[in-house]
Design a protein around this motif. Structure first.
Motif, PDB file in Angstrom:
ATOM      1  N   UNK A 771       0.850  -1.160   0.013  1.00 46.62           N
ATOM      2  CA  UNK A 771       0.085  -0.230   0.076  1.00 46.62           C
ATOM      3  C   UNK A 771       0.765   1.364  -0.083  1.00 46.62           C
ATOM      4  N   UNK A 772       2.087   1.224  -0.473  1.00 43.61           N
ATOM      5  CA  UNK A 772       3.100   2.336  -0.441  1.00 43.61           C
ATOM      6  C   UNK A 772       3.205   2.812  -2.052  1.00 43.61           C
ATOM      7  N   UNK A 773       2.786   4.082  -2.306  1.00 40.33           N
ATOM      8  CA  UNK A 773       3.054   4.589  -3.594  1.00 40.33           C
ATOM      9  C   UNK A 773       3.730   6.001  -3.625  1.00 40.33           C
ATOM     10  N   UNK A 774       3.897   6.832  -2.464  1.00 40.34           N
ATOM     11  CA  UNK A 774       4.090   8.044  -2.468  1.00 40.34           C
ATOM     12  C   UNK A 774       4.608   8.268  -1.109  1.00 40.34           C
ATOM     13  N   UNK A 775       5.929   8.901  -1.097  1.00 39.66           N
ATOM     14  CA  UNK A 775       6.894   9.262   0.124  1.00 39.66           C
ATOM     15  C   UNK A 775       8.371   9.183   0.011  1.00 39.66           C
ATOM     16  N   UNK A 776       9.063   9.508   0.990  1.00 36.50           N
ATOM     17  CA  UNK A 776      10.352   9.732   1.107  1.00 36.50           C
ATOM     18  C   UNK A 776      10.996   8.653   2.055  1.00 36.50           C
ATOM     19  N   UNK A 777      11.961   8.087   1.678  1.00 35.19           N
ATOM     20  CA  UNK A 777      12.891   6.996   2.349  1.00 35.19           C
ATOM     21  C   UNK A 777      14.141   8.003   2.773  1.00 35.19           C
ATOM     22  N   UNK A 778      14.232   7.898   4.331  1.00 36.03           N
ATOM     23  CA  UNK A 778      15.356   8.399   4.842  1.00 36.03           C
ATOM     24  C   UNK A 778      16.282   7.319   4.856  1.00 36.03           C
ATOM     25  N   UNK A 779      17.635   7.440   4.357  1.00 31.99           N
ATOM     26  CA  UNK A 779      18.594   6.322   4.271  1.00 31.99           C
ATOM     27  C   UNK A 779      19.799   6.661   4.440  1.00 31.99           C
ATOM     28  N   UNK A 780      20.884   5.796   4.954  1.00 32.57           N
ATOM     29  CA  UNK A 780      22.023   6.021   4.961  1.00 32.57           C
ATOM     30  C   UNK A 780      22.893   5.085   4.192  1.00 32.57           C
ATOM     31  N   UNK A 781      24.159   5.638   3.653  1.00 32.23           N
ATOM     32  CA  UNK A 781      24.860   4.641   2.719  1.00 32.23           C
ATOM     33  C   UNK A 781      26.343   5.057   3.216  1.00 32.23           C
ATOM     34  N   UNK A 782      27.092   3.905   2.614  1.00 33.19           N
ATOM     35  CA  UNK A 782      28.634   4.134   2.972  1.00 33.19           C
ATOM     36  C   UNK A 782      29.070   5.384   2.396  1.00 33.19           C
ATOM     37  N   UNK A 783      28.697   5.678   1.168  1.00 32.36           N
ATOM     38  CA  UNK A 783      29.262   6.481   0.227  1.00 32.36           C
ATOM     39  C   UNK A 783      28.296   6.932  -0.934  1.00 32.36           C
ATOM     40  N   UNK A 784      28.300   8.311  -1.424  1.00 31.64           N
ATOM     41  CA  UNK A 784      27.699   8.565  -2.422  1.00 31.64           C
ATOM     42  C   UNK A 784      27.810   7.392  -3.493  1.00 31.64           C
ATOM     43  N   UNK A 785      29.043   7.109  -3.886  1.00 30.47           N
ATOM     44  CA  UNK A 785      29.308   6.074  -4.973  1.00 30.47           C
ATOM     45  C   UNK A 785      28.593   4.837  -4.858  1.00 30.47           C
ATOM     46  N   UNK A 786      28.853   4.163  -3.598  1.00 26.96           N
ATOM     47  CA  UNK A 786      28.101   2.996  -3.310  1.00 26.96           C
ATOM     48  C   UNK A 786      26.470   3.376  -3.388  1.00 26.96           C
ATOM     49  N   UNK A 787      26.008   4.361  -3.263  1.00 22.75           N
ATOM     50  CA  UNK A 787      24.411   4.625  -3.403  1.00 22.75           C
ATOM     51  C   UNK A 787      24.128   4.739  -4.886  1.00 22.75           C
ATOM     52  N   UNK A 788      24.955   5.266  -5.744  1.00 23.11           N
ATOM     53  CA  UNK A 788      24.963   5.695  -7.037  1.00 23.11           C
ATOM     54  C   UNK A 788      25.052   4.287  -7.870  1.00 23.11           C
ATOM     55  N   UNK A 789      25.898   3.596  -7.709  1.00 24.30           N
ATOM     56  CA  UNK A 789      26.609   2.500  -8.545  1.00 24.30           C
ATOM     57  C   UNK A 789      26.035   1.239  -7.987  1.00 24.30           C
ATOM     58  N   UNK A 790      25.905   0.872  -6.589  1.00 30.28           N
ATOM     59  CA  UNK A 790      25.197  -0.503  -6.530  1.00 30.28           C
ATOM     60  C   UNK A 790      23.937  -0.215  -5.654  1.00 30.28           C
ATOM     61  N   UNK A 791      23.446   0.906  -5.585  1.00 31.68           N
ATOM     62  CA  UNK A 791      22.243   1.060  -5.130  1.00 31.68           C
ATOM     63  C   UNK A 791      22.157   0.560  -3.509  1.00 31.68           C
ATOM     64  N   UNK A 792      23.246   0.766  -2.804  1.00 27.68           N
ATOM     65  CA  UNK A 792      23.428   0.205  -1.394  1.00 27.68           C
ATOM     66  C   UNK A 792      22.959   1.346  -0.503  1.00 27.68           C
ATOM     67  N   UNK A 793      21.947   0.943   0.379  1.00 22.92           N
ATOM     68  CA  UNK A 793      21.689   1.816   1.374  1.00 22.92           C
ATOM     69  C   UNK A 793      20.832   1.149   2.677  1.00 22.92           C
ATOM     70  N   UNK A 794      20.644   1.529   3.820  1.00 23.02           N
ATOM     71  CA  UNK A 794      20.088   1.203   4.758  1.00 23.02           C
ATOM     72  C   UNK A 794      18.686   2.156   5.171  1.00 23.02           C
ATOM     73  N   UNK A 795      17.452   1.519   5.165  1.00 19.82           N
ATOM     74  CA  UNK A 795      16.437   2.472   5.367  1.00 19.82           C
ATOM     75  C   UNK A 795      16.290   2.782   7.007  1.00 19.82           C
ATOM     76  N   UNK A 796      16.181   4.065   7.361  1.00 20.68           N
ATOM     77  CA  UNK A 796      15.982   4.530   8.815  1.00 20.68           C
ATOM     78  C   UNK A 796      14.325   4.793   9.100  1.00 20.68           C
ATOM     79  N   UNK A 797      13.792   5.475   7.870  1.00 21.07           N
ATOM     80  CA  UNK A 797      12.622   5.730   8.101  1.00 21.07           C
ATOM     81  C   UNK A 797      11.947   5.882   6.767  1.00 21.07           C
ATOM     82  N   UNK A 798      10.491   5.460   6.785  1.00 18.17           N
ATOM     83  CA  UNK A 798       9.507   6.047   5.569  1.00 18.17           C
ATOM     84  C   UNK A 798       8.488   6.940   6.109  1.00 18.17           C
TER      85      UNK A 798
END
Length: 864
Positions: A771-798
Motif C-alpha cells: 500500500x505504499x505509492x508516495x513518500x520519502x525514504x530516509x536512508x544511510x549509505x557508506x558513500x555516494x558512490x555506493x548509493x549511485x553504483x550499487x544502490x546500497x543503503x539502509x532505510x532509517x524511516x519511511x
C-alpha cells in the motif's frame, strides 16, 4: 515516604483550618458599646439584593447639647476599625453625638462582602443614617475614610454640613506612586499574596484577624481615587484639613494640594505622623471641635466665601514639579516598589523609574537608589545562590525554570578564562546576567571581588538607563497628554520602543550580540528557516484547488492505502517499518521499547535487542511517533540510554546506528504503472566548523555564516562544549541528525547520486511495502558512490503523504522554486490518491483527519 507524610499532614491541617474559619462565621460579635444593624449590600452603587450586618458605635447626644447640633460621623481608615478610634470618640462625645460605623469588611461588620470600595462604603453609611433617622451630619474622616467621606459628599451633598480630613487621602496623584495603573498593580500584587497566604496556609483564622487581611487588600484594590480630585474641587461645604508634618503614608504634599483645590478649607499642621488621630487624639480633637463649633455658628467659610486669591490658585492645573513629590513616605514607597520591580525586569524597572522621576512623581535620588538597590540585592542573592546551592540545584524546580545548568556551565567556562571582567560585561549583555552571576558564585569567586566588578557596572548602567528613559519618555508622555485618546496608546508604544531600543543597543555593543542579531535576521529573510505557517499558505490554497478539481479534499490520503490517513501525521514508525518482509537487507534493524514505568526493564529490552543483532553502542533511540527529528538520540553508553529512557516514557524505537552519509529519496509510483520514479534526492550534510586553535567552539559557531543562523539551537545542544578550543584544522560536526531544523544542511543530490540502478533498487524495495505509492525514504549509505553504483543503503524511516521533497531547502533555491516543487509533489499525491480511489481504496474522512491532527498536536513532545 517522609515527604508524602509531611504533605498529607499539611493538607490535613489546611482542611482543618478552613473548617475552623467557616465555623467562625461571617460576623464577629460586636464590642461592648456597639450596636448592629442590617443594611442593603451594594456593588458599584447598585443593590445586590442581599442584606449585610453593620456594627456601629453611637454615643448619643451629649448632656447639655455640647454646642454642636448635627451628629458627627467618624470614619475609620484601613486596616483599622472603630476600636482604634475610641480615644478620639471619647474626646468628641462631649461636644456632639458621634456615630462611628465599622465599615463593611472591618471590625464587627460583615467580613465577606461584594464590594469594599469607597462607593460601597459610602452607600453603607448613608443606609445607616437612614435607619437611624439622621438627616444631616458632619463628616470626620481618617486616612482611607477620606475617600468614603468624599463619596458621601458626591452622593448626598445636602446631608453634609462639613468635612474634616484627618490625615486623609484624596487626590490620586499624591497617593503611593501617583498613578492609578501603577498603584493598582501594587494593590493587585498585595491582594494576590495575601489571598494566597490566607487560602494556602493553616492559620486557623489568625490571618483573618490580622490587620493586613483580605478586607484591607480589597479595600485598596476595589477603590478608585481618580474621581476624588473632582469631588474636592466641587465641595461647597466648610472643610478642615488636619495633617501631620511627618506623615509617612499620606504625604504632606497631599494635604497642601487638598487645601489648594478646596479654597475655603482650613489647614492645620501638627507635629507627628500618620497615626496622630489614634496615638494623640487630644491634639487632633482641639482643632476639630473648634471647627465644628465655628460651622454651627456660621463662622466657617464655604466655597462662596473663599478669597479671590485662593479661588484663582484652585483653578491652576496640578503640576508635580510645582507641588513637590510628596514627602519621605512617598519616596520610600516608590523606591521600594522599583526595587521589587527589578526582580521581574531590571530594564523595565529602570525605565519606569526614569518616567516617574521626570514627571515629578518621584525624586531622582529615590528612583536611582530604588533601581540600584533592587539590582544589587537581587544579583548578590543570585551570586550567593550559586555559592550555597551550586549547579546541582539547577536540576530541580523552581531553579531550572529560570536558568539552565548548561547556561551556567557555559558562563562558568567563560568566567574561568576571562575572570571578573565577564561580571562587568554581563551587565550590558541581555541574557547573560542571570547565568553569569550564578556561575560566579558556583565557581568560588570571592564576594568582595564580585562586588567590585558588579557595582562598577551597575553604577554605570543604572543612571544611563534611568536618564535615557527620562529624556525620551517625558517628551512622549507630554505629547500624549496633549493628544489624548490614541496619544496615550502611541506613548505606551513609544515607551516599549524605548525599551526595545535600549535592549538593541546593548546587543549590538558586543561581537556576540551582533552575530546573534545577524543570525536572527538571516532566519527571517532566508525562507528555508521560515516556520510552516509562513511557508505553506500558498500551498494550502493549491491543495484546496486540487481537492475541488478531484472532487474530494481528502483524496490525497488514498495515495498510501497501507498507512493511516496515507501517512498524514501521527503514524507509528515501527508499524510502517514492520510491514516490510522480515530480514529485508535494506532495512536498518530495529525493535520497539514498550512504554513501561520501570527504566531497568526497558534497558533489559534494549540489551536483548542489541544482543540478538550483535550490536554495540552507539545505537539510536527515537519516539515511535514523531517528526522532524524530535526526540532522536544517538546514545553511546548504557548510562546515556538509561537517561533517555527515563526522560521519555512513551514507546521508543531502538535502531542500529548506520554510519555513513544520509540521503532523502522521494519515490512516487502511479497505480498500474510498470515502475516507480524518484522525483527528489536530498544530500543531508551536517553543519561543520573548523578550528583554528584560538577561538572557542561558541566563537566558531558565531563566526560561521551558516552555523550562526542556528546558533540558539547549537548553543543548547552543545552547551557543555562551547568553551572548548578546537585545534587548528580540526573539523567539528555540529549536528549528527539529517534533519534541517536540527542543523543539517540540505543539498540537491540529484546530480551526485541519481542512476537508473538506484531508481530501480528503490522501486523494488518500495513494492515490498504494501500500500505504499508516495513518500520519502530516509536512508544511510557508506558513500555516494555506493548509493549511485550499487544502490546500497539502509532505510532509517519511511515518511508518507506529508513528507517533503527536501532538496527544495538547498540554499541555492528561491522560495518560488520551493513552492513549485511542493505544487508538483501535491499534484502527484492527489493524482495517485484519485487513482487508488478508483481502485476501491477509500480516502480518509474529514472527521478522521481532524481526529488524527488533534491527537498529533495534543501528543506530548519529547526533546532529546
Amino acid at each position: 515516604m517522609k515527604r508524602w507524610s509531611l504533605l498529607f499532614l499539611y493538607i490535613g491541617l489546611l482542611v482543618l483550618s478552613h473548617l475552623v474559619r467557616d465555623a467562625d462565621g461571617p460576623v464577629r460579635p460586636p464590642r461592648p458599646g456597639q450596636a448592629v444593624m442590617q443594611i442593603p449590600e451594594t456593588r458599584g452603587g447598585e443593590p445586590t439584593g442581599r442584606r449585610i450586618t453593620l456594627a456601629y458605635r453611637d454615643t448619643g447626644a451629649p448632656e447639655g447639647g455640647g454646642g454642636v447640633r448635627d451628629p458627627v460621623v467618624l470614619l475609620h481608615g484601613s486596616p483599622v476599625a472603630t476600636e482604634a478610634m475610641e480615644p478620639l470618640i471619647g474626646r468628641l462625645a462631649g461636644t456632639a453625638r458621634v456615630i462611628a460605623p465599622d465599615l463593611p469588611g472591618f471590625g464587627g461588620s460583615e467580613r465577606a462582602v461584594a464590594d469594599y470600595s469607597f462607593i460601597a462604603h459610602a452607600h453603607a453609611v448613608l443606609a445607616l443614617l437612614d435607619e437611624l433617622g439622621v438627616e444631616r451630619v458632619h463628616l470626620a474622616a481618617y486616612s482611607m475614610g477620606g475617600g468614603v467621606a468624599l463619596e458621601i459628599c458626591r452622593l448626598a451633598p445636602r446631608r453634609v454640613a462639613s468635612v474634616s480630613m484627618l490625615s486623609a487621602i484624596g487626590v490620586q496623584e499624591l497617593e503611593l506612586l501617583g498613578d492609578y495603573g501603577l498603584n493598582h498593580l501594587v494593590h493587585g500584587l498585595q491582594y494576590t499574596v495575601i489571598r494566597a497566604l490566607v487560602a494556602g496556609t493553616p492559620h486557623f483564622g489568625w490571618l483573618d484577624r490580622f490587620p493586613l487581611n483580605l478586607s484591607y487588600a480589597r479595600n485598596f484594590l476595589d477603590s478608585d481615587q481618580r474621581p476624588l480630585r473632582g469631588i474636592l474641587e466641587r465641595l461647597e461645604q466648610p472643610v478642615l484639613i488636619v495633617h501631620g508634618r511627618e506623615d509617612f503614608f499620606v504625604p504632606p504634599a497631599a494635604a497642601r494640594e487638598h487645601a489648594r483645590i478646596v479654597p475655603q478649607s482650613r489647614l492645620v499642621w501638627l507635629e507627628g505622623g500618620h497615626l496622630l488621630a489614634i496615638t494623640d487624639p487630644e491634639r487632633v480633637a482641639r482643632p476639630l471641635v473648634a471647627f465644628l463649633r465655628d460651622v454651627e455658628a456660621g463662622r466657617a467659610a464655604g466655597r462662596g466665601e473663599a478669597s479671590p486669591q485662593r479661588l484663582a490658585a484652585a483653578r491652576e492645573p496640578f503640576d508635580f514639579r510645582r507641588h513637590g513629590v510628596g514627602g519621605t513616605g512617598r519616596e520610600v514607597a516608590g523606591a521600594v516598589f522599583l526595587a521589587l520591580a527589578t526582580l521581574a525586569s531590571e530594564d523595565l524597572a529602570c525605565i519606569s523609574g526614569g518616567l516617574l522621576a521626570v514627571r515629578g512623581a518621584l525624586s531622582w535620588s529615590a528612583a536611582l537608589l530604588g533601581c540600584l538597590g533592587g539590582i544589587v540585592v537581587g544579583d548578590v542573592l543570585l551570586f550567593l545562590a550559586g555559592r550555597w546551592l551550586g549547579p546541582r540545584a539547577l536540576r530541580r524546580r523552581p531553579w531550572r525554570w529560570f536558568v539552565s545548568a548548561a547556561q551556567v556551565e557555559r558562563c562558568a567556562g567563560l568566567f574561568r578564562r576571562r575572570g571578573g571582567m565577564l561580571v562587568l560585561l554581563a551587565r550590558f549583555m541581555p541574557g547573560l546576567r542571570l547565568p553569569t552571576y550564578f556561575a560566579a558564585g558556583a565557581v568560588g569567586m570571592g564576594l568582595g571581588r564580585f562586588l567590585g566588578y558588579f557595582l562598577g557596572a551597575a553604577v554605570l548602567w543604572t543612571p544611563l538607563l534611568v536618564g535615557a528613559a527620562a529624556l525620551v519618555g517625558d517628551r512622549m508622555l507630554g505629547w500624549a497628554e496633549q493628544a489624548g485618546g490614541w496619544g496615550w496608546m502611541a506613548a505606551l508604544g513609544g515607551v516599549a520602543a524605548l525599551w526595545g531600543g535600549m535592549r538593541l543597543a546593548t546587543v549590538v555593543s558586543t561581537h556576540r550580540g551582533r552575530r546573534l542579531l545577524y543570525g536572527w535576521w538571516r532566519r527571517k529573510v532566508r525562507w528555508e528557516y521560515w516556520p510552516a505557517w509562513a511557508l505553506y499558505p500558498p500551498v494550502l490554497v493549491y491543495i484546496v484547488w486540487l481537492g475541488l478539481r478531484h472532487r474530494g479534499l481528502t483524496v490525497f490520503t488514498a495515495a498510501n492505502p497501507g498507512m493511516p490517513c496515507g501517512g498524514l501525521a501521527g503514524e507509528s514508525k515501527a508499524a510502517i517499518l514492520g510491514a516490510f518482509p522480515p530480514g529485508l537487507p535494506e532495512l536498518a534493524r530495529f525493535a520497539v521499547i514498550a512504554p513501561e514505568e520501570d527504566v531497568e526493564h526497558r534497558l533489559v529490552s534494549l540489551d536483548r535487542f542489541m544482543a540478538a543483532n550483535a550490536l554495540r553502542y552507539p545505537v539510536v533511540l527515537k519516539p515511535d511517533v514523531g517528526e522532524r527529528g524530535q526526540g532522536v538520540s544517538i546514545v553511546r553508553t548504557r548510562t546515556e540510554a538509561a537517561a533517555v529512557l527515563a526522560r521519555c516514557r512513551e514507546a521508543l524505537i531502538a535502531q542500529a546506528f548506520v554510519p555513513g552519509r544520509e540521503f532523502g529519496l522521494f519515490y512516487v509510483r502511479h497505480p498500474g504503472a510498470p515502475r516507480g520514479l524518484l522525483i527528489s534526492i536530498t544530500a543531508k550534510e551536517p553543519t561543520r566548523v573548523t578550528g583554528d586553535g584560538r577561538r572557542t567552539l561558541e566563537e566558531l559557531i558565531l563566526d560561521d555564516d551558516r552555523a550562526v543562523c542556528m546558533a540558539p539551537f547549537f548553543f543548547r545542544k552543545l552547551a557543555d562544549r562551547l568553551g572548548e578550543v578546537p585545534a587548528a584544522g580540526e573539523v567539528v560536526a555540529l549536528s549528527e541528525l539529517g534533519t534541517h531544523c536540527r542543523g543539517a544542511l540540505f543539498l540537491d543530490g540529484w546530480d551526485e547520486v541519481w542512476s537508473a540502478a538506484l531508481e530501480a533498487r528503490v522501486d523494488a524495495v518500495s513494492r515490498q511495502l504494501p500500500g505504499f505509492y508516495f513518500g520519502r525514504f530516509d536512508v544511510r549509505t557508506p558513500s555516494a558512490e555506493a548509493l549511485r553504483e550499487q544502490g546500497e543503503f539502509r532505510i532509517l524511516e519511511v515518511n508518507g503523504v506529508t513528507s517533503e521533497s527536501t532538496h527544495m531547502y538547498d540554499p541555492r533555491y528561491s522560495v518560488l522554486q520551493a513552492w513549485r516543487i511542493l505544487f508538483t509533489q501535491w499534484r502527484l499525491a492527489f493524482s495517485i490518491g484519485a487513482a487508488n480511489r478508483e481502485r476501491g481504496h477509500r480516502p480518509a474522512s474529514v472527521r478522521e483527519i481532524s481526529r488524527t491532527i488533534v491527537g498529533h498536536l495534543g501528543r506530548e513532545k519529547f526533546e532529546a
